[in-house]
Design a protein around this motif. Structure first.
Motif, PDB file in Angstrom:
ATOM      1  N   SER A   4     -36.737  -6.753 -64.541  1.00  0.00           N
ATOM      2  CA  SER A   4     -35.793  -7.057 -63.462  1.00  0.00           C
ATOM      3  C   SER A   4     -35.600  -8.558 -63.323  1.00  0.00           C
ATOM      4  N   THR A   5     -34.442  -8.932 -62.829  1.00  0.00           N
ATOM      5  CA  THR A   5     -34.182 -10.302 -62.394  1.00  0.00           C
ATOM      6  C   THR A   5     -33.851 -10.241 -60.913  1.00  0.00           C
ATOM      7  N   VAL A   6     -34.577 -11.021 -60.112  1.00  0.00           N
ATOM      8  CA  VAL A   6     -34.441 -10.936 -58.661  1.00  0.00           C
ATOM      9  C   VAL A   6     -34.548 -12.335 -58.071  1.00  0.00           C
ATOM     10  N   ARG A   7     -33.850 -12.558 -56.960  1.00  0.00           N
ATOM     11  CA  ARG A   7     -33.897 -13.865 -56.313  1.00  0.00           C
ATOM     12  C   ARG A   7     -34.935 -13.829 -55.190  1.00  0.00           C
ATOM     13  N   LEU A   8     -35.906 -14.761 -55.265  1.00  0.00           N
ATOM     14  CA  LEU A   8     -37.027 -14.814 -54.325  1.00  0.00           C
ATOM     15  C   LEU A   8     -37.408 -16.251 -54.048  1.00  0.00           C
ATOM     16  N   ARG A  66     -34.269 -17.659 -59.131  1.00  0.00           N
ATOM     17  CA  ARG A  66     -34.194 -16.432 -59.913  1.00  0.00           C
ATOM     18  C   ARG A  66     -35.539 -16.236 -60.615  1.00  0.00           C
ATOM     19  N   TRP A  67     -36.081 -15.017 -60.534  1.00  0.00           N
ATOM     20  CA  TRP A  67     -37.365 -14.701 -61.147  1.00  0.00           C
ATOM     21  C   TRP A  67     -37.187 -13.535 -62.104  1.00  0.00           C
ATOM     22  N   ARG A  68     -37.882 -13.609 -63.241  1.00  0.00           N
ATOM     23  CA  ARG A  68     -37.883 -12.511 -64.205  1.00  0.00           C
ATOM     24  C   ARG A  68     -39.182 -11.741 -64.043  1.00  0.00           C
ATOM     25  N   GLU A 104     -30.621  -8.853 -59.210  1.00  0.00           N
ATOM     26  CA  GLU A 104     -29.450  -9.117 -60.046  1.00  0.00           C
ATOM     27  C   GLU A 104     -29.321  -8.073 -61.154  1.00  0.00           C
ATOM     28  N   SER A 105     -30.446  -7.644 -61.694  1.00  0.00           N
ATOM     29  CA  SER A 105     -30.406  -6.657 -62.771  1.00  0.00           C
ATOM     30  C   SER A 105     -31.747  -5.960 -62.884  1.00  0.00           C
ATOM     31  N   SER A 106     -31.713  -4.734 -63.372  1.00  0.00           N
ATOM     32  CA  SER A 106     -32.947  -3.991 -63.654  1.00  0.00           C
ATOM     33  C   SER A 106     -32.701  -3.078 -64.836  1.00  0.00           C
ATOM     34  N   ALA A 107     -33.716  -2.935 -65.671  1.00  0.00           N
ATOM     35  CA  ALA A 107     -33.651  -2.019 -66.806  1.00  0.00           C
ATOM     36  C   ALA A 107     -34.984  -1.280 -66.878  1.00  0.00           C
TER      37      ALA A 107
END
Length: 342
Positions: free
Chosen positions: A270-274, A309-311, A333-336
Motif C-alpha cells: 500500500s501507499t498511504v499518506r501519514l 507518502r509511505w510505502r 493512494e493505492s493498495s494491492a
C-alpha cells in the motif's frame, strides 16, 4: 566514473547493467528464495525495482533538466522514489529503500568517490534497517553492511579518497566483501542452513553491486559472473539446473526442503499518506496483524500537516483487518493484495 561518465549517464549505466544481470539470473534467484517465505519471486521483484529505477533516470535525462541532470543524489532519489512506489515483495521494497537511502548523501555531487560511496552505504544501511519491523542477520542487510564496512576501510586507507583511481581500485574489494558476506548468510539464518542455500536477496544485491563496480571501472558486468562470482555458492548450481529444466510447476528441491514454511495468507502493498507518529502507530498495529512488515517514507516534501507518502509491505492471514488498519491510519493512494506463492 571511468571515461568521465558521470551524472545521468553514470546512473543510467549502473541501472541498465544491473537490470541486464538480474534479467539473466532472476529465474535462478527465484528458485533460491526461501526467506521470509519460499514464494519464488525475489529475483523478479528485485528486477522490477531496478527496472523502475532505470526508467526514472531515463525520463529525467530525457527532460534535459540542466543541473539536475548531473546531480547523482537527485537522480538516484528520483529512482528510489519511483521504485518504492511500484515495488513488490520484501526484497523489491527493501532494495528500493536502499537506493533511496544511498542517494541522500550524494545530493550536489555529479560523480562518485570512495568517500561518497562510504557515506551513501552508511545511509542506505540506516534506512534499510529502520524500514523493517523485525530485521535479521543472514539477509541482504548483512551483505549491505559488509560492503559498508569495507568502504569505510577503503576510505581510511586511500591516499587520495576523492580520486577516481581510489574508487576504481576499491570496487573489486567491495564486491569481494559482498560475496564473502553472502556466503556467511547460510549459517546466520536457520531456514537457510536447513535448505543449504545462501540468501536470495543478498545474492540479488551482490549482482547490483557488481553492476556498480562494472560501471565505475568501465567493464562488462557479466565479466564478474564469468570470473566465478557465483560459482560455489550454496544452492546456486541446483537452482540453475531446476530453472533450466523448467520443472513444469513442480516444487524445487529447495522449496521441498522448506515445506514446513506456510504460504497461506496474502502479501499487501500500500501507499498511504501519514505523519511520522501515525506511521509509528500503524507499524505497531501491523506487527500485531502480520509479518515481514516494512514501512518507509517515499521521497518528497512533507505537506503542511506534516504528512508524507509511505510505502507499506506486510504478509498477513487476515487481509481485511490489515486493509482496515491502513485505511484508518491515513489517506490510502493505492493498495494491492497478492496471495503468497502466486
Amino acid at each position: 566514473m571511468k571515461g568521465k561518465v558521470k551524472g545521468a549517464a553514470a546512473a543510467l549505466q549502473w541501472f541498465a547493467q544491473a537490470e541486464q544481470m538480474l534479467e539473466v539470473h532472476a529465474p535462478q534467484i527465484n528458485r533460491l528464495n526461501v526467506f521470509p517465505v519460499p514464494d519464488s519471486d525475489t529475483g523478479s521483484n528485485m528486477l522490477a525495482t531496478i527496472r523502475a529505477c532505470r526508467e526514472a533516470v531515463e525520463e529525467a535525462a530525457g527532460a534535459r533538466q540542466s543541473d539536475a541532470e548531473e546531480d547523482l543524489g537527485q537522480l538516484l532519489s528520483l529512482a528510489g522514489s519511483r521504485a518504492m512506489g511500484e515495488a513488490c515483495g520484501n526484497s523489491g521494497t527493501l532494495l528500493a529503500v536502499l537506493i533511496a537511502g544511498f542517494a541522500e548523501p550524494l545530493h550536489g555531487s555529479s560523480r562518485l568517490t570512495v568517500e561518497g560511496l562510504s557515506r551513501a552505504l552508511d545511509r542506505a544501511s540506516l534506512r534499510a534497517w529502520s524500514a523493517l519491523s523485525a530485521p535479521v542477520d543472514g539477509t541482504m542487510l548483512s551483505v549491505l553492511d559488509a560492503v559498508r564496512d569495507a568502504a569505510h576501510n577503503e576510505t581510511a586507507a586511500a591516499q587520495e579518497p576523492d580520486s577516481r583511481a581510489a574508487l576504481e581500485a576499491a570496487m573489486p574489494r567491495l564486491v569481494a566483501a559482498a560475496r564473502e558476506a553472502l556466503v556467511r548468510t547460510e549459517q546466520q539464518l536457520p531456514v537457510l542452513t536447513r535448505a543449504q542455500v545462501v540468501d536470495s536477496g543478498g545474492l540479488g544485491l551482490l549482482l547490483v553491486l557488481a553492476a556498480l563496480a562494472a560501471t565505475v571501472r568501465g567493464e562488462s558486468p557479466m565479466q564478474y559472473v564469468q570470473d566465478d562470482l557465483l560459482t560455489g555458492l550454496s544452492g546456486w548450481a541446483a537452482a540453475g539446473e531446476e530453472s533450466r529444466a523448467g520443472a513444469s510447476g513442480a516444487p524445487s528441491s529447495i522449496e521441498s526442503s522448506t515445506a514446513e514454511a506456510s504460504l497461506s495468507g496474502v502479501e499487501i502493498m500500500s501507499t498511504v499518506r501519514l505523519d511520522p507518529l501515525g506511521a509509528a502507530s500503524l507499524r505497531h498495529r501491523l506487527d500485531e496483524l502480520g509479518e515481514a512488515v516494512i514501512i518507509t517514507p517515499i521521497g518528497g516534501e512533507a505537506e503542511v500537516d506534516g504528512s508524507l507518502r509511505w510505502r507499506i509491505h506486510v504478509h498477513a492471514q487476515d487481509e481485511q483487518a490489515v486493509l482496515e488498519a491502513i485505511s484508518a491510519a491515513g489517506a490510502v493512494e493505492s493498495s494491492a493484495v497478492t496471495p503468497l506463492g502466486s
